[in-house]
Each structure stands twice: as structure tokens, then as C-alpha cells.
Design an enzyme around this catalytic site. Structure first.
Site, mmCIF file in Angstrom:
data_model
loop_
_atom_site.group_PDB
_atom_site.id
_atom_site.type_symbol
_atom_site.label_atom_id
_atom_site.label_comp_id
_atom_site.label_asym_id
_atom_site.label_seq_id
_atom_site.Cartn_x
_atom_site.Cartn_y
_atom_site.Cartn_z
ATOM 1 N N ALA A 155 39.633 41.663 34.551
ATOM 2 C CA ALA A 155 38.811 41.141 35.644
ATOM 3 C C ALA A 155 37.502 41.907 35.720
ATOM 4 O O ALA A 155 37.410 43.063 35.292
ATOM 5 C CB ALA A 155 39.556 41.248 36.978
ATOM 6 N N ASP A 156 36.512 41.243 36.270
ATOM 7 C CA ASP A 156 35.231 41.891 36.532
ATOM 8 C C ASP A 156 34.700 41.357 37.854
ATOM 9 O O ASP A 156 34.727 40.144 38.096
ATOM 10 C CB ASP A 156 34.225 41.606 35.417
ATOM 11 C CG ASP A 156 32.935 42.379 35.620
ATOM 12 O OD1 ASP A 156 32.981 43.625 35.553
ATOM 13 O OD2 ASP A 156 31.878 41.760 35.859
#
Length: 224
Positions: free
Chosen positions: A76-77
Site C-alpha cells: 500500500a501507499d
């Protein structure tokens, strides 16, 4: 979307060192290992924020997938976006203070990109979640004390919505967990697109209605 029939997920590998993402996965009921990716893109304004968050999540997931043959990679970012552009994690206390003063008393957007890779068959699924926030006004002295606590340094935009001693957010529209860093409803949707039916702990109903989310009601643990 493929039929959701398989409750037997492969070994889950979280490509993130974030204690907040780890806590969300644990509280949802997942067992997983942690293998943080060192690969990361840096925003240069050439792509839209949502696309950037997705590309960065994919970059992290593929970095770990190269050396993994049996597992479901989750990467995830999360980015903070205001009228001037993307704010990632601050590189220094000075930058953290600048970010906070830039955001204080104003509205902005938080976008999380998620990428899942099933290394057993090469399946890849990506998605994004977006929330709108308004920050409370705070003084430079308040912001400086918060920076000196060290809490902002590993967070996009230099703040944590769950940091109760500072409580920077006045109003949120959308997913709370997205702002923390891992939107549960988006994660579950991507798993279902892969044909998996994750079995969640009681009181987790991430079907797009944030009022059903247990952490939306209670707040994530301050220690995360």
C-alpha cells in the site's frame, strides 16, 4: 468479479513496516508475515496523485514478489494531496513542520493505493480509496511540539489522524482507515476479485459503508 468461494488464502505477506497497517490486518483477523519493500517512487508531478499511489503500491508489491513463489503480497501507499500537490513522508523535522503549517485550517485529500499479487498464479489487483479531510487550526508552537514528539516522521503529510494528543483532523468524509493507511473495504474487494473469501473477525463489515466499520466507531489504538 470472480465467484467468492475460497476461504483458504495463501500465506499473506505485508510489504510494509507500518505498525498501523499491521494493526489493521491483525484486527481484521488476518495472519501474516512482514517483509517491507525498500522500493519506492518519489512524486515529481508527472502523474495524478491516485495514479501515483497505485504505481507506488505496485512497485512495492512487485519488489517483494520477485523473491516469493508462494504467497499473497499486500502493498500500500498513502499520499496526502492539497492544492499544491502531493505530500509524502517528511524527510526532516523542518519539512514536517512546513507540511503541518501548510495543512492547518485547510481541507485536503488522502489517497491510498493498494496492490495485491498472488505469486502462485501471477494474479495482480490494484485499487484506490479516497477521503476528504479538514484540519483544525493550530499554532506554530503546537505544530512544533508535535514534530518534536517524533510522531509525524513516518506518516504521509506529517500527521496521524489517530494521534490523540494532537488531534489534527477536525472533519473527515470517507474512510477513516484509508487515512490511517489501509482501507479495509478496498482490501477485501480486491481479495474478492481474486476469488478469495476472507473470514474476518466479528464486527467487521467493510462493504463500503464506513458507519459499519468497527474502527470508524472506536478509533484505532493510539499506540499503533
Amino acid at each position: 468479479m470472480p465467484d467468492c468461494q475460497n476461504t483458504n488464502l495463501p500465506e499473506i505477506i505485508l510489504a510494509s513496516a507500518s505498525p498501523r497497517r499491521q494493526q489493521i490486518l491483525r484486527e481484521m483477523g488476518f495472519t501474516f508475515s512482514v517483509c517491507p519493500s525498500q522500493a519506492e517512487l518519489h512524486p515529481d508531478g508527472s502523474v495524478a496523485p491516485a495514479k501515483f499511489a497505485t504505481l507506488n503500491a505496485e512497485t512495492k508489491a512487485r519488489d517483494i514478489a520477485r523473491n516469493t513463489r508462494q504467497g499473497l503480497i499486500i502493498a500500500a501507499d498513502t499520499v496526502v494531496v492539497d492544492t499544491l500537490g502531493i505530500l509524502g513522508k517528511p524527510a526532516s523535522p523542518e519539512e514536517a513542520l512546513n507540511y503541518l503549517l501548510r495543512l492547518g485550517g485547510k481541507s485536503h485529500t488522502v489517497i491510498s493505493g493498494i496492490c495485491l499479487i498472488n505469486t502462485q498464479n501471477g494474479q495482480v489487483r490494484s485499487g484506490t480509496c479516497q477521503s476528504s479531510l479538514h484540519m483544525r487550526p493550530f499554532t506554530p508552537a503546537e505544530a512544533q511540539r508535535y514534530v518534536e514528539s517524533g510522531l509525524p516522521m513516518d506518516k504521509a503529510g506529517a500527521y496521524g489522524i489517530q494521534d490523540r494528543e494532537f488531534e489534527p483532523v477536525e472533519k473527515i468524509e470517507g474512510c477513516y482507515l484509508n487515512v490511517v493507511g489501509l482501507p479495509a473495504c478496498t482490501l477485501v474487494r480486491l481479495m474478492k476479485e481474486m476469488g478469495f473469501c476472507p473470514e474476518l473477525h466479528d464486527n467487521w463489515q467493510p462493504e463500503g459503508d464506513c458507519t459499519l466499520c468497527r474502527i470508524y466507531r472506536t478509533g484505532i489504538n493510539q499506540t499503533c
